[in-house]
Structure formats: structure tokens, C-alpha cells
Design an enzyme around this catalytic site. Sequence first.
Site, mmCIF file in Angstrom:
data_model
loop_
_atom_site.group_PDB
_atom_site.id
_atom_site.type_symbol
_atom_site.label_atom_id
_atom_site.label_comp_id
_atom_site.label_asym_id
_atom_site.label_seq_id
_atom_site.Cartn_x
_atom_site.Cartn_y
_atom_site.Cartn_z
ATOM 1 N N GLN A 77 0.841 -1.194 0.000
ATOM 2 C CA GLN A 77 0.000 0.000 0.000
ATOM 3 C C GLN A 77 0.879 1.248 0.000
ATOM 4 O O GLN A 77 1.264 1.760 1.048
ATOM 5 C CB GLN A 77 -0.942 0.012 1.211
ATOM 6 C CG GLN A 77 -1.937 1.139 1.111
ATOM 7 C CD GLN A 77 -3.058 1.017 2.121
ATOM 8 O OE1 GLN A 77 -3.225 0.019 2.795
ATOM 9 N NE2 GLN A 77 -3.837 2.068 2.221
ATOM 10 N N PHE A 78 1.173 1.744 -1.192
ATOM 11 C CA PHE A 78 2.051 2.901 -1.323
ATOM 12 C C PHE A 78 1.475 4.152 -0.672
ATOM 13 O O PHE A 78 2.202 5.057 -0.285
ATOM 14 C CB PHE A 78 2.402 3.170 -2.792
ATOM 15 C CG PHE A 78 1.355 3.906 -3.562
ATOM 16 C CD1 PHE A 78 1.414 5.283 -3.688
ATOM 17 C CD2 PHE A 78 0.306 3.228 -4.167
ATOM 18 C CE1 PHE A 78 0.445 5.978 -4.399
ATOM 19 C CE2 PHE A 78 -0.659 3.905 -4.878
ATOM 20 C CZ PHE A 78 -0.597 5.289 -4.998
ATOM 21 N N THR A 79 0.161 4.207 -0.497
ATOM 22 C CA THR A 79 -0.447 5.406 0.080
ATOM 23 C C THR A 79 -0.042 5.626 1.534
ATOM 24 O O THR A 79 -0.245 6.718 2.065
ATOM 25 C CB THR A 79 -1.983 5.373 -0.040
ATOM 26 O OG1 THR A 79 -2.477 4.223 0.657
ATOM 27 C CG2 THR A 79 -2.418 5.341 -1.496
#
Length: 149
Positions: A77-79
Site C-alpha cells: 500500500q504505497f499510500t
Amino acid sequence: MKAVIQRVSEASVSIESNTSSIGKGLLILLGVAENDTQEDITWLAKKIAQLRIFDDENEIPNLSVNDINSEVLLISQFTLMASTKKGNRPSFILAANPPKAMDLYNDFINELTPLLQQPLKTGEFGAYMKVGLVNEGPFTIIIDSKNRE
């Protein structure tokens, strides 16, 4: 590297028509930063495998995922690397570029897997995923490998 670790009764990830799920265990959301290294991977994998957040017989969180022989679901989850310092639109400048992030994510899988007593289940890097969970407690911990308190 940042990880959001949730103690769950159950969790699942769906990608198009494929679903992977676990029962009691950990759901880990993992964000990879551009400046992450093998040292971050090794430290975080050990920390998660040994994290004592499951209740013992006295209802005290004193047991690890391995102590209770439960499962782990890992989702990229890059966010998690979002910066909201300026304005209202998050910036993802701190997130690793996709090829590097994928390599580090896979390295993390390879580091964490042998530390677990159950097979590690994962989402798919870069895919649009639907994640479902029943957070038990609720019990959620955020760990940042750059901020080792």
C-alpha cells in the site's frame, strides 16, 4: 518502510475474481519508501514476527502470531507513504518508484516468510484490490522502520 498491523478475526483481499483470505491473525499493510534498505526489511520483518499483540490466558496481549499459530495477510500500500504537509492533496513523493518498491516488497516477503509458522498470504503488487477485515479489539499498530521508538 511503514506497516499498519491489525489483529484480525478474519481478513481477505480480492483482485478481480481471485480472493485470498485468512482467519485469526495479522493483516499487514506495507508502504515502501525510496530510501528503504535491506536493514529496514530485516528489522521490520523480525519486529512483526515477534510482536506480542494476541491475548494470553489472562487476556493480556502477550503472544505473537507464531505463539498462537495463526495466519498473516500482507498487502502492498504505497499510500502509507503519503505526505499531507502542504495543501489537501496528498503527495507520494516519498514512496519508492514502482520497480524499486516491487523489489523491496518481494524482499520483505522473502524475509518475513521463514519467520512465520504459517504460509504468508499476499495481495498483488500494483493491483487494484478490495481488502476486507474484522479488526479484533480493535487492535492496530503502526510501525515505521525509520522511527524505531
